[in-house]
Design a protein around this motif. Structure first.
Motif, PDB file in Angstrom:
ATOM      1  N   LEU A  50      71.677   2.224 -18.060  1.00  0.00           N
ATOM      2  CA  LEU A  50      72.109   3.387 -17.252  1.00  0.00           C
ATOM      3  C   LEU A  50      73.112   3.061 -16.101  1.00  0.00           C
ATOM      4  CD1 LEU A  50      72.183   6.674 -16.911  1.00  0.00           C
ATOM      5  CD2 LEU A  50      70.190   6.501 -16.017  1.00  0.00           C
ATOM      6  N   ARG A  51      74.208   3.037 -16.014  1.00  0.00           N
ATOM      7  CA  ARG A  51      75.213   2.219 -15.080  1.00  0.00           C
ATOM      8  C   ARG A  51      74.995   3.102 -13.708  1.00  0.00           C
ATOM      9  NH1 ARG A  51      81.450   1.149 -15.787  1.00  0.00           N
ATOM     10  NH2 ARG A  51      81.802   0.103 -13.867  1.00  0.00           N
ATOM     11  N   ASP A  52      74.757   4.439 -13.711  1.00  0.00           N
ATOM     12  CA  ASP A  52      74.915   5.136 -12.403  1.00  0.00           C
ATOM     13  C   ASP A  52      73.589   4.903 -11.786  1.00  0.00           C
ATOM     14  OD1 ASP A  52      77.175   6.400 -12.929  1.00  0.00           O
ATOM     15  OD2 ASP A  52      76.529   8.087 -13.684  1.00  0.00           O
ATOM     16  N   ALA A  53      72.542   4.436 -12.238  1.00  0.00           N
ATOM     17  CA  ALA A  53      71.313   4.331 -11.695  1.00  0.00           C
ATOM     18  C   ALA A  53      71.555   3.110 -10.965  1.00  0.00           C
ATOM     19  CB  ALA A  53      70.119   4.184 -12.557  1.00  0.00           C
ATOM     20  N   TYR A  54      72.197   1.738 -11.265  1.00  0.00           N
ATOM     21  CA  TYR A  54      72.225   0.809 -10.697  1.00  0.00           C
ATOM     22  C   TYR A  54      73.037   1.097  -9.173  1.00  0.00           C
ATOM     23  CZ  TYR A  54      70.762  -1.983 -14.747  1.00  0.00           C
ATOM     24  OH  TYR A  54      69.938  -2.110 -15.774  1.00  0.00           O
ATOM     25  N   LEU A  55      74.219   2.024  -9.258  1.00  0.00           N
ATOM     26  CA  LEU A  55      74.918   2.353  -8.394  1.00  0.00           C
ATOM     27  C   LEU A  55      74.220   3.062  -7.242  1.00  0.00           C
ATOM     28  CD1 LEU A  55      77.708   2.625  -6.768  1.00  0.00           C
ATOM     29  CD2 LEU A  55      78.239   4.710  -8.408  1.00  0.00           C
ATOM     30  N   VAL A  56      73.012   3.921  -7.380  1.00  0.00           N
ATOM     31  CA  VAL A  56      72.635   4.666  -6.625  1.00  0.00           C
ATOM     32  C   VAL A  56      71.353   3.548  -5.978  1.00  0.00           C
ATOM     33  CG1 VAL A  56      70.725   6.574  -6.436  1.00  0.00           C
ATOM     34  CG2 VAL A  56      72.803   6.921  -7.955  1.00  0.00           C
ATOM     35  N   LYS A  57      70.824   2.847  -6.812  1.00  0.00           N
ATOM     36  CA  LYS A  57      69.993   1.881  -6.119  1.00  0.00           C
ATOM     37  C   LYS A  57      70.822   0.917  -5.413  1.00  0.00           C
ATOM     38  CE  LYS A  57      67.056  -1.872  -7.788  1.00  0.00           C
ATOM     39  NZ  LYS A  57      66.211  -2.468  -8.963  1.00  0.00           N
ATOM     40  N   ALA A  58      71.716   0.443  -5.639  1.00  0.00           N
ATOM     41  CA  ALA A  58      72.656  -0.255  -4.772  1.00  0.00           C
ATOM     42  C   ALA A  58      73.018   0.276  -3.434  1.00  0.00           C
ATOM     43  CB  ALA A  58      74.075  -0.787  -5.087  1.00  0.00           C
ATOM     44  N   LYS A  72      77.964  -5.604 -15.485  1.00  0.00           N
ATOM     45  CA  LYS A  72      77.790  -6.078 -16.857  1.00  0.00           C
ATOM     46  C   LYS A  72      77.798  -5.058 -17.915  1.00  0.00           C
ATOM     47  CE  LYS A  72      74.884  -9.355 -15.033  1.00  0.00           C
ATOM     48  NZ  LYS A  72      73.439 -10.190 -14.579  1.00  0.00           N
ATOM     49  N   LEU A  73      77.506  -3.746 -17.729  1.00  0.00           N
ATOM     50  CA  LEU A  73      77.423  -2.728 -18.398  1.00  0.00           C
ATOM     51  C   LEU A  73      78.884  -2.072 -18.649  1.00  0.00           C
ATOM     52  CD1 LEU A  73      74.198  -0.959 -17.025  1.00  0.00           C
ATOM     53  CD2 LEU A  73      74.414  -2.539 -19.239  1.00  0.00           C
ATOM     54  N   GLY A  74      79.971  -2.460 -18.037  1.00  0.00           N
ATOM     55  CA  GLY A  74      81.199  -2.058 -18.342  1.00  0.00           C
ATOM     56  C   GLY A  74      82.097  -2.531 -17.361  1.00  0.00           C
ATOM     57  N   ALA A  75      83.417  -2.186 -17.423  1.00  0.00           N
ATOM     58  CA  ALA A  75      84.374  -2.443 -16.572  1.00  0.00           C
ATOM     59  C   ALA A  75      84.014  -1.803 -15.138  1.00  0.00           C
ATOM     60  CB  ALA A  75      85.833  -2.016 -17.046  1.00  0.00           C
ATOM     61  N   PRO A  76      84.277  -2.707 -14.145  1.00  0.00           N
ATOM     62  CA  PRO A  76      84.132  -2.053 -12.658  1.00  0.00           C
ATOM     63  C   PRO A  76      85.052  -1.148 -12.313  1.00  0.00           C
ATOM     64  CG  PRO A  76      85.176  -4.359 -12.910  1.00  0.00           C
ATOM     65  CD  PRO A  76      84.704  -3.767 -14.290  1.00  0.00           C
ATOM     66  N   SER A  77      84.626  -0.008 -11.683  1.00  0.00           N
ATOM     67  CA  SER A  77      85.522   1.102 -11.363  1.00  0.00           C
ATOM     68  C   SER A  77      85.826   0.716  -9.929  1.00  0.00           C
ATOM     69  CB  SER A  77      84.878   2.399 -11.258  1.00  0.00           C
ATOM     70  OG  SER A  77      83.812   2.511 -10.258  1.00  0.00           O
ATOM     71  N   SER A  78      86.847   1.589  -9.148  1.00  0.00           N
ATOM     72  CA  SER A  78      87.432   1.043  -7.822  1.00  0.00           C
ATOM     73  C   SER A  78      86.139   1.457  -6.912  1.00  0.00           C
ATOM     74  CB  SER A  78      88.629   1.997  -7.531  1.00  0.00           C
ATOM     75  OG  SER A  78      88.118   3.363  -7.716  1.00  0.00           O
ATOM     76  N   LYS A  79      85.208   2.496  -7.197  1.00  0.00           N
ATOM     77  CA  LYS A  79      84.329   2.936  -6.222  1.00  0.00           C
ATOM     78  C   LYS A  79      83.362   1.814  -6.192  1.00  0.00           C
ATOM     79  CE  LYS A  79      81.305   6.793  -5.905  1.00  0.00           C
ATOM     80  NZ  LYS A  79      80.806   8.093  -6.580  1.00  0.00           N
ATOM     81  N   LEU A  80      83.098   1.088  -7.541  1.00  0.00           N
ATOM     82  CA  LEU A  80      81.838   0.066  -7.602  1.00  0.00           C
ATOM     83  C   LEU A  80      82.548  -1.197  -6.861  1.00  0.00           C
ATOM     84  CD1 LEU A  80      80.477   0.137 -11.165  1.00  0.00           C
ATOM     85  CD2 LEU A  80      79.223   0.761  -9.015  1.00  0.00           C
ATOM     86  N   LEU A  81      83.593  -1.488  -6.895  1.00  0.00           N
ATOM     87  CA  LEU A  81      84.473  -2.661  -6.256  1.00  0.00           C
ATOM     88  C   LEU A  81      84.494  -2.472  -4.942  1.00  0.00           C
ATOM     89  CD1 LEU A  81      87.255  -3.662  -8.906  1.00  0.00           C
ATOM     90  CD2 LEU A  81      85.178  -4.825  -8.500  1.00  0.00           C
ATOM     91  N   SER A 125      82.569  -0.540  -2.905  1.00  0.00           N
ATOM     92  CA  SER A 125      81.133  -0.565  -2.519  1.00  0.00           C
ATOM     93  C   SER A 125      80.668  -2.047  -2.479  1.00  0.00           C
ATOM     94  CB  SER A 125      79.991   0.082  -3.370  1.00  0.00           C
ATOM     95  OG  SER A 125      80.540   1.529  -3.363  1.00  0.00           O
ATOM     96  N   LYS A 126      80.985  -2.887  -3.439  1.00  0.00           N
ATOM     97  CA  LYS A 126      80.590  -4.336  -3.509  1.00  0.00           C
ATOM     98  C   LYS A 126      81.208  -5.068  -2.315  1.00  0.00           C
ATOM     99  CE  LYS A 126      80.472  -8.485  -6.292  1.00  0.00           C
ATOM    100  NZ  LYS A 126      80.775  -9.090  -7.450  1.00  0.00           N
ATOM    101  N   ALA A 127      82.600  -4.665  -2.033  1.00  0.00           N
ATOM    102  CA  ALA A 127      83.101  -5.621  -0.919  1.00  0.00           C
ATOM    103  C   ALA A 127      82.637  -5.293   0.355  1.00  0.00           C
ATOM    104  CB  ALA A 127      84.628  -5.098  -0.881  1.00  0.00           C
ATOM    105  N   LYS A 128      82.339  -3.828   0.448  1.00  0.00           N
ATOM    106  CA  LYS A 128      81.531  -3.605   1.823  1.00  0.00           C
ATOM    107  C   LYS A 128      80.228  -4.271   1.950  1.00  0.00           C
ATOM    108  CE  LYS A 128      79.543   0.830   3.718  1.00  0.00           C
ATOM    109  NZ  LYS A 128      79.331   2.186   3.480  1.00  0.00           N
ATOM    110  N   TYR A 129      79.542  -4.205   0.859  1.00  0.00           N
ATOM    111  CA  TYR A 129      78.103  -4.981   0.984  1.00  0.00           C
ATOM    112  C   TYR A 129      78.407  -6.619   1.385  1.00  0.00           C
ATOM    113  CZ  TYR A 129      76.749  -0.746  -1.050  1.00  0.00           C
ATOM    114  OH  TYR A 129      76.514   0.738  -1.403  1.00  0.00           O
ATOM    115  N   LEU A 130      79.342  -7.224   0.941  1.00  0.00           N
ATOM    116  CA  LEU A 130      79.668  -8.220   0.739  1.00  0.00           C
ATOM    117  C   LEU A 130      80.162  -8.561   2.451  1.00  0.00           C
ATOM    118  CD1 LEU A 130      81.514  -9.444  -2.320  1.00  0.00           C
ATOM    119  CD2 LEU A 130      79.363 -10.398  -1.670  1.00  0.00           C
TER     120      LEU A 130
END
Length: 184
Positions: free
Chosen positions: A100-108, A129-138, A140-145
């Motif tokens: 459940l990919r969305d659960a990982y995003l909410v967790k993040a 790991k569960l699918g191609a990264p979306s712009s939203k995920l990327l 968010s990742k950049a912001k956290y980094l």
């Protein structure tokens, strides 16, 4: 107050109730004269989130295994800055359905709310790991980094996003901010 008369309802009905609740809350806020010019608008917005949470929890009471409702609950808990509860709900969802990919995003998001950026990045990596990264995920990742002061990693993440979506202005702006932080 929980109603004993609640019965199991379909996903479509849940979505319809959710949309109606959002509309009703928005109308109530407008009719009450709540807005940016009103100092109480933030408290009113929190109260409306609390109302929505109670509504979702009533639906969960009737549909305890509904993944979509539980995901909405975890998002609302995060929005209310009840991060520990949101994380608990996400962990349950992920345990029940590790894909459940969305659960990982909410967790993040909840981890980031607690300033646990390294774990937030890991949660997003698990989602990748569960699918191609979306712009939203990327983004968010950049912001956290960036919040971890890992500017070069954030720049690389944003460069991937720009390669995926060359017209994404938010990615260019975020990357420029990372360069500025890195090179001052």
């Amino acid at each position: 107050m929980r109603s004993a008369s609640l019965t199991v309802v379909s996903q479509g009905t849940v979505k319809m109730f959710n949309q109606l609740l959002n509309s009703a809350l928005s109308l109530a806020i407008i009719l009450a004269g709540v807005g940016v010019g009103n100092p109480g608008w933030c408290a009113d917005a929190v109260r409306s989130l609390d109302m929505k949470l109670r509504f979702i929890e009533d639906l969960i009471h009737a549909n305890p295994n509904d993944v979509g409702l539980r995901l909405q609950r975890s998002e609302l808990l995060g929005n209310l800055q009840r991060f520990d509860e949101a994380l608990d709900e996400c962990d349950v969802l992920i345990k029940r359905n590790p894909k459940l990919r969305d659960a990982y995003l909410v967790k993040a998001r909840s981890l980031a709310g607690k300033r646990r950026y390294k774990e937030a990045v890991q949660s997003l990596d698990d989602a990748f790991k569960l699918g191609a990264p979306s712009s939203k995920l990327l983004l968010s990742k950049a912001k956290y980094l960036k919040n971890e002061k890992r500017y070069q990693d954030a720049i690389e993440t944003l460069s991937k996003l720009i390669k995926m979506e060359p017209s994404n202005a938010a990615a260019y702006e975020a990357r420029a901010n990372c360069y500025f932080s890195l090179y001052g």
